[in-house]
Each structure stands twice: as structure tokens, then as C-alpha cells.
Scaffold this motif. Structure first.
Motif, PDB file in Angstrom:
ATOM      1  N   GLU A 226       0.851  -1.193   0.000  1.00 53.17           N
ATOM      2  CA  GLU A 226       0.000   0.000   0.000  1.00 53.17           C
ATOM      3  C   GLU A 226       0.884   1.238   0.000  1.00 53.17           C
ATOM      4  N   ASP A 227       1.204   1.750  -1.195  1.00 54.91           N
ATOM      5  CA  ASP A 227       1.896   3.035  -1.279  1.00 54.91           C
ATOM      6  C   ASP A 227       1.522   3.707  -2.597  1.00 54.91           C
ATOM      7  N   ASN A 228       2.109   4.858  -2.867  1.00 56.91           N
ATOM      8  CA  ASN A 228       1.715   5.649  -4.030  1.00 56.91           C
ATOM      9  C   ASN A 228       2.278   5.139  -5.347  1.00 56.91           C
ATOM     10  N   PHE A 229       3.172   4.162  -5.295  1.00 56.23           N
ATOM     11  CA  PHE A 229       3.848   3.714  -6.502  1.00 56.23           C
ATOM     12  C   PHE A 229       3.511   2.279  -6.891  1.00 56.23           C
ATOM     13  N   ALA A 230       3.030   1.504  -5.950  1.00 55.64           N
ATOM     14  CA  ALA A 230       2.885   0.062  -6.147  1.00 55.64           C
ATOM     15  C   ALA A 230       1.968  -0.290  -7.319  1.00 55.64           C
ATOM     16  N   ASN A 231       0.857   0.418  -7.460  1.00 54.32           N
ATOM     17  CA  ASN A 231      -0.100   0.040  -8.503  1.00 54.32           C
ATOM     18  C   ASN A 231       0.493   0.227  -9.896  1.00 54.32           C
ATOM     19  N   GLU A 232       1.164   1.346 -10.138  1.00 54.99           N
ATOM     20  CA  GLU A 232       1.772   1.581 -11.446  1.00 54.99           C
ATOM     21  C   GLU A 232       2.886   0.582 -11.719  1.00 54.99           C
ATOM     22  N   ILE A 233       3.658   0.263 -10.694  1.00 56.45           N
ATOM     23  CA  ILE A 233       4.722  -0.729 -10.851  1.00 56.45           C
ATOM     24  C   ILE A 233       4.117  -2.093 -11.179  1.00 56.45           C
ATOM     25  N   ALA A 234       3.033  -2.454 -10.496  1.00 56.59           N
ATOM     26  CA  ALA A 234       2.381  -3.738 -10.731  1.00 56.59           C
ATOM     27  C   ALA A 234       1.858  -3.828 -12.161  1.00 56.59           C
ATOM     28  N   ILE A 235       1.245  -2.764 -12.664  1.00 54.84           N
ATOM     29  CA  ILE A 235       0.740  -2.761 -14.042  1.00 54.84           C
ATOM     30  C   ILE A 235       1.900  -2.946 -15.028  1.00 54.84           C
ATOM     31  N   HIS A 236       2.999  -2.252 -14.779  1.00 55.50           N
ATOM     32  CA  HIS A 236       4.176  -2.391 -15.642  1.00 55.50           C
ATOM     33  C   HIS A 236       4.682  -3.838 -15.615  1.00 55.50           C
ATOM     34  N   MET A 237       4.737  -4.445 -14.440  1.00 52.29           N
ATOM     35  CA  MET A 237       5.243  -5.812 -14.337  1.00 52.29           C
ATOM     36  C   MET A 237       4.318  -6.808 -15.026  1.00 52.29           C
ATOM     37  N   ILE A 238       3.007  -6.572 -14.976  1.00 54.75           N
ATOM     38  CA  ILE A 238       2.074  -7.434 -15.684  1.00 54.75           C
ATOM     39  C   ILE A 238       2.282  -7.317 -17.194  1.00 54.75           C
ATOM     40  N   HIS A 239       2.566  -6.107 -17.659  1.00 53.11           N
ATOM     41  CA  HIS A 239       2.874  -5.898 -19.075  1.00 53.11           C
ATOM     42  C   HIS A 239       4.092  -6.739 -19.466  1.00 53.11           C
ATOM     43  N   VAL A 240       5.143  -6.682 -18.657  1.00 46.11           N
ATOM     44  CA  VAL A 240       6.351  -7.470 -18.926  1.00 46.11           C
ATOM     45  C   VAL A 240       6.034  -8.961 -18.872  1.00 46.11           C
ATOM     46  N   PHE A 241       5.236  -9.359 -17.894  1.00 42.87           N
ATOM     47  CA  PHE A 241       4.868 -10.770 -17.713  1.00 42.87           C
ATOM     48  C   PHE A 241       4.203 -11.329 -18.968  1.00 42.87           C
ATOM     49  N   PHE A 242       3.199 -10.618 -19.494  1.00 45.19           N
ATOM     50  CA  PHE A 242       2.509 -11.096 -20.681  1.00 45.19           C
ATOM     51  C   PHE A 242       3.380 -10.987 -21.923  1.00 45.19           C
ATOM     52  N   GLY A 243       4.243  -9.989 -21.967  1.00 45.39           N
ATOM     53  CA  GLY A 243       5.170  -9.898 -23.089  1.00 45.39           C
ATOM     54  C   GLY A 243       6.077 -11.112 -23.157  1.00 45.39           C
ATOM     55  N   ARG A 244       6.548 -11.566 -22.000  1.00 45.10           N
ATOM     56  CA  ARG A 244       7.408 -12.758 -21.974  1.00 45.10           C
ATOM     57  C   ARG A 244       6.620 -14.016 -22.311  1.00 45.10           C
ATOM     58  N   LEU A 245       5.357 -14.071 -21.893  1.00 42.65           N
ATOM     59  CA  LEU A 245       4.533 -15.211 -22.280  1.00 42.65           C
ATOM     60  C   LEU A 245       4.388 -15.282 -23.793  1.00 42.65           C
ATOM     61  N   LEU A 246       4.126 -14.130 -24.430  1.00 39.55           N
ATOM     62  CA  LEU A 246       3.978 -14.105 -25.883  1.00 39.55           C
ATOM     63  C   LEU A 246       5.282 -14.484 -26.566  1.00 39.55           C
ATOM     64  N   ARG A 247       6.394 -14.034 -26.029  1.00 40.06           N
ATOM     65  CA  ARG A 247       7.688 -14.364 -26.630  1.00 40.06           C
ATOM     66  C   ARG A 247       7.979 -15.861 -26.529  1.00 40.06           C
ATOM     67  N   ASN A 248       7.715 -16.447 -25.370  1.00 40.83           N
ATOM     68  CA  ASN A 248       8.120 -17.833 -25.131  1.00 40.83           C
ATOM     69  C   ASN A 248       7.070 -18.876 -25.503  1.00 40.83           C
ATOM     70  N   PHE A 249       5.779 -18.477 -25.439  1.00 37.94           N
ATOM     71  CA  PHE A 249       4.715 -19.470 -25.624  1.00 37.94           C
ATOM     72  C   PHE A 249       3.657 -19.044 -26.646  1.00 37.94           C
ATOM     73  N   GLY A 250       3.925 -17.975 -27.393  1.00 37.11           N
ATOM     74  CA  GLY A 250       2.900 -17.399 -28.250  1.00 37.11           C
ATOM     75  C   GLY A 250       2.188 -18.373 -29.163  1.00 37.11           C
TER      76      GLY A 250
END
Length: 265
Positions: A226-250
Motif C-alpha cells: 500500500e503506497d503511491n507507486f505500487a499500482n503503477e509498478i504492478a501494471i508495468h510488471m504485468i505488461h512485462v509478464f505477458f510480453g514474456r509469455l507471448l515471446r516464449n509461448f505465443g
């Protein structure tokens, strides 16, 4: 009834659920465990704070860390009495992504919801019931369950199964730049977002688990801070997560569609 109860630690909830199961050989629903703790005067009115690790943890250490999660009692108890779970019943207002633990000894009731759920078997095993069919879950299994898919998850004893819950609007924004890749995985996302609403999920087997689990640990922490940065960081990490899924398992996915059954691509 619990107007002054702010939150609870997950390890206490897990212990209560396990004790009840071992005594009565039946599982309680999650809200009923909280009510039982309340009746036993074990819930604190003092706000509790989740403490992130900010470093990679080994398996047993991360299991203990995950069980230090703070349960939002008000969200759980405001949940519906039927099988439809809305975003507002599980994802805190301040967050677009929220990771939860599927506890052993909790009743795995059938439900569906209006958001995406990424299920990862960090360790141990479990059972996914999807459209009335059981599938065994094993370490390294990763499932992406589309909205409007009726299912339940039963975690095995000494297992850690995580669910990363993502608002549909957030998922739409995160995945918009990824959907032009013209892979089977992007086609699944497009159908889940814009196509006919019926149950389906895709399945992966994660082989290089250290790389993925380090990322999942970070997502767990950022979605629970719970802080002012966590939500934006989490959204960015989800973007990276799905990008890696598409790269490796697309183009190598296992799709289950409630209308067509199971398919391997």
C-alpha cells in the motif's frame, strides 16, 4: 457485525481453516473462517501492514512470506452469496492487480467472475474444476482463466497456488500493444476480451521456473503493498509478464474451451 475489524493475517486464517477441517472433516468457505475467528475474538482491530521482501526468496521462505499477506476482511465479507464474483469483491479499490493465495482446507466452490485470473502453482499440487471437469494441478502449471469461466481451485496440503487477479479494463490497456503479434496467445486474449462470453482458459508448463518465479514474487509484493507507486509498478510488471509469455509461448498453448473441449496448439 465486524464493522470495527480492519484486516487479518492470512496465516491465522489458514490455521483456523486447517484446524476446522482436521476436527470436522469438512471445509469452510473463506468468509465463514473469518466469522469463526471473529467469534473466537482472534481478529485485531488494529490495522496490519504487509511488509514486502524486495529480494528473491527460496521456496519455503516465500511460502511463509505469502502467508504474511493481509486479508481485506471488508472485501471478503461484502462478497456475493451466489457464484458471481465481481472485481469489487476481491480487488481493492486502489489497485488494478491483486494477488491472492488459494488456501488448502478452504471450500473450493464453483464461481465465475468478470476479470482475468492468472493461476500459478508455485509448489505442491491442487485440482482445477473447470466446467465440471477436474484437472490435476502440478508445480510449474500456469493457467490464464478468461472472464465468465465457471471454475474452482482446490490447493493441496503444503501447496502454494497463487491467483493474480487483473481488472478487465486494466488488462485491455496492458495488452493492447501485445495483441498485434498475431499469435495463438494473442488470439485467445482478443476472443476473451471482445468475443462471445463463454468459459475458456489457456495452460502453460513453466520449465525455467527460477526466472518466472522471481517475477511472480515481485508481482505478489507490488500488488500487496500500500503506497503511491505500487499500482503503477504492478501494471508495468504485468505488461512485462505477458510480453514474456507471448515471446516464449505465443504459438505453443494448451487451450480449453467449454464449447470445444481441450485443444493443443
Amino acid at each position: 457485525m465486524m464493522g470495527h475489524i480492519v484486516n487479518a493475517r492470512l496465516d491465522m486464517v489458514a490455521e483456523c481453516a486447517a484446524d476446522y477441517f482436521k476436527k470436522y472433516h469438512t471445509r469452510l468457505d473463506f468468509p465463514d473462517v473469518l466469522k469463526r475467528l471473529y467469534d473466537q475474538k482472534k481478529l485485531s482491530t488494529v490495522p496490519l501492514k504487509f511488509r514486502p521482501s524486495f529480494r528473491r526468496l527460496e521456496k519455503e521462505a516465500f511460502m511463509g512470506h505469502a502467508y504474511s499477506q493481509i486479508v481485506h476482511v471488508d472485501l471478503v465479507l461484502s462478497g456475493p452469496e451466489h457464484d458471481i464474483i465481481q472485481e469489487t469483491n476481491i480487488i481493492p479499490v486502489s489497485k488494478d492487480v491483486f494477488t491472492v493465495v488459494n488456501l488448502p482446507y478452504i471450500n473450493p466452490y464453483m464461481h465465475f467472475h468478470n476479470f482475468f485470473e492468472v493461476v500459478y502453482v508455485y509448489c505442491g499440487n491442487g485440482i482445477l474444476n473447470f466446467a465440471g471437469e477436474n484437472e490435476k494441478l502440478e508445480e510449474g502449471d500456469l493457467k490464464i482463466i478468461a472472464p465468465h469461466s465457471k471454475h474452482s481451485i482446490l490447493a493441496g496440503e503444503n501447496s502454494l497456488i497463487l491467483s493474480i487477479n487483473i481488472r478487465t479494463t486494466t488488462f485491455d490497456q496492458v495488452s493492447s500493444s501485445l495483441l498485434d503479434t498475431k499469435t495463438l496467445l494473442s488470439a485467445f486474449f482478443i476472443n476473451a476480451l471482445y468475443g462471445e462470453k463463454h468459459g475458456n482458459y489457456i495452460s502453460f508448463k513453466i520449465e525455467n521456473r527460477q526466472e518466472w518465479e522471481e517475477m511472480i514474487q515481485k508481482i505478489f509484493d507490488e500488488t500487496n503493498i500500500e503506497d503511491n507507486f505500487a499500482n503503477e509498478i504492478a501494471i508495468h510488471m504485468i505488461h512485462v509478464f505477458f510480453g514474456r509469455l507471448l515471446r516464449n509461448f505465443g504459438n505453443t498453448i494448451h487451450l480449453y474451451d467449454s464449447k470445444m473441449g481441450s485443444s493443443q496448439y
